[in-house]
Design a protein around this motif. Sequence first.
Motif, PDB file in Angstrom:
ATOM      1  N   TRP A  51       0.644  -1.258   0.020  1.00  0.00           N
ATOM      2  CA  TRP A  51       0.017  -0.040   0.157  1.00  0.00           C
ATOM      3  C   TRP A  51       0.878   1.288  -0.103  1.00  0.00           C
ATOM      4  CZ3 TRP A  51      -4.550   0.572  -1.557  1.00  0.00           C
ATOM      5  CH2 TRP A  51      -5.544  -0.526  -1.535  1.00  0.00           C
ATOM      6  N   LEU A  52       1.889   1.268   0.809  1.00  0.00           N
ATOM      7  CA  LEU A  52       3.062   2.321   0.788  1.00  0.00           C
ATOM      8  C   LEU A  52       3.331   2.715  -0.722  1.00  0.00           C
ATOM      9  CD1 LEU A  52       4.253   4.587   2.503  1.00  0.00           C
ATOM     10  CD2 LEU A  52       6.056   2.730   2.678  1.00  0.00           C
ATOM     11  N   ALA A  53       3.729   1.540  -1.453  1.00  0.00           N
ATOM     12  CA  ALA A  53       4.415   1.733  -2.703  1.00  0.00           C
ATOM     13  C   ALA A  53       3.124   2.269  -3.701  1.00  0.00           C
ATOM     14  CB  ALA A  53       4.625   0.403  -3.166  1.00  0.00           C
ATOM     15  N   ILE A  54       2.006   2.048  -3.435  1.00  0.00           N
ATOM     16  CA  ILE A  54       0.879   2.541  -4.290  1.00  0.00           C
ATOM     17  C   ILE A  54       0.710   3.961  -3.984  1.00  0.00           C
ATOM     18  CG2 ILE A  54      -1.520   2.364  -4.605  1.00  0.00           C
ATOM     19  CD1 ILE A  54      -1.476  -0.683  -4.174  1.00  0.00           C
ATOM     20  N   MET A  99       1.271   9.679  -5.322  1.00  0.00           N
ATOM     21  CA  MET A  99       1.617  10.973  -4.971  1.00  0.00           C
ATOM     22  C   MET A  99       2.649  11.494  -6.105  1.00  0.00           C
ATOM     23  SD  MET A  99       1.900  10.961  -0.990  1.00  0.00           S
ATOM     24  CE  MET A  99       3.232  12.194  -0.925  1.00  0.00           C
ATOM     25  N   MET A 100       3.663  10.896  -6.398  1.00  0.00           N
ATOM     26  CA  MET A 100       4.615  11.084  -7.260  1.00  0.00           C
ATOM     27  C   MET A 100       3.972  11.631  -8.484  1.00  0.00           C
ATOM     28  SD  MET A 100       7.990   9.336  -8.567  1.00  0.00           S
ATOM     29  CE  MET A 100       9.281   9.949  -9.787  1.00  0.00           C
ATOM     30  N   PHE A 101       3.023  10.714  -9.189  1.00  0.00           N
ATOM     31  CA  PHE A 101       2.376  11.069 -10.406  1.00  0.00           C
ATOM     32  C   PHE A 101       1.394  12.448 -10.228  1.00  0.00           C
ATOM     33  CE2 PHE A 101      -0.884  10.294 -13.626  1.00  0.00           C
ATOM     34  CZ  PHE A 101      -0.204  10.451 -14.723  1.00  0.00           C
ATOM     35  N   PHE A 102       0.729  12.585  -9.075  1.00  0.00           N
ATOM     36  CA  PHE A 102       0.073  13.503  -8.928  1.00  0.00           C
ATOM     37  C   PHE A 102       0.913  14.850  -8.782  1.00  0.00           C
ATOM     38  CE2 PHE A 102      -1.636  16.653  -5.922  1.00  0.00           C
ATOM     39  CZ  PHE A 102      -3.080  16.997  -6.580  1.00  0.00           C
ATOM     40  N   LEU A 103       1.845  14.977  -8.181  1.00  0.00           N
ATOM     41  CA  LEU A 103       2.712  16.035  -7.858  1.00  0.00           C
ATOM     42  C   LEU A 103       3.537  16.559  -9.098  1.00  0.00           C
ATOM     43  CD1 LEU A 103       4.405  15.162  -4.324  1.00  0.00           C
ATOM     44  CD2 LEU A 103       2.570  16.925  -4.774  1.00  0.00           C
ATOM     45  N   VAL A 141       5.269   4.303 -14.709  1.00  0.00           N
ATOM     46  CA  VAL A 141       4.884   5.810 -15.010  1.00  0.00           C
ATOM     47  C   VAL A 141       5.974   6.738 -14.357  1.00  0.00           C
ATOM     48  CG1 VAL A 141       3.177   7.506 -13.919  1.00  0.00           C
ATOM     49  CG2 VAL A 141       2.372   5.353 -14.859  1.00  0.00           C
ATOM     50  N   GLN A 142       6.255   6.225 -13.123  1.00  0.00           N
ATOM     51  CA  GLN A 142       7.433   6.874 -12.590  1.00  0.00           C
ATOM     52  C   GLN A 142       8.843   7.437 -13.005  1.00  0.00           C
ATOM     53  OE1 GLN A 142       6.061   4.106 -11.189  1.00  0.00           O
ATOM     54  NE2 GLN A 142       7.580   3.035 -10.025  1.00  0.00           N
ATOM     55  N   SER A 143       9.055   6.077 -13.551  1.00  0.00           N
ATOM     56  CA  SER A 143      10.414   5.922 -14.234  1.00  0.00           C
ATOM     57  C   SER A 143      10.374   6.957 -15.420  1.00  0.00           C
ATOM     58  CB  SER A 143      10.963   4.530 -14.575  1.00  0.00           C
ATOM     59  OG  SER A 143      10.121   4.026 -15.557  1.00  0.00           O
TER      60      SER A 143
END
Length: 130
Positions: free
Chosen positions: A33-36, A41-45, A109-111
């Motif tokens: 859950w923490l990873a999700i 958050m990273m995508f949103f920010l 997405v994050q990478s």
Amino acid sequence: MFGLDPFLLSLIGTVLLATFVPCHGAAVPVFRWLAIIVIAMMFFLQGARLSRKAVVEGLTAWRLHLMILCCTFVLFPLLGLALHAVFPGLLQNEVWLGILFLCCLPSTVQSSIAFTSIGGGDVPAAVCAA
């Protein structure tokens, strides 16, 4: 240290930490859950930092999106098939099937966003493509 970006160093450190100290037992659901949450958050920010104009420009970069789609779903699978044709006995058939499967998957997405940002690329287009 060697001029590497702090994000890249953190990513390498995280992979090494997970390799030598993997998550077990009751901590697995917590870290899942923490990873999700962290990815969201990273995508949103990354998206929240962009102006509406930048997002529209990123969405309308159709040549870039077409190139990304062609690389992801045509070039990379063809490279996987070519590797199998050149080195057929190198790995078991099940492993080759797994490699071909990985060749057909898009990047995370994050990478996509992080590496585009590190490279000084078009972050709004990367956010839209992701």
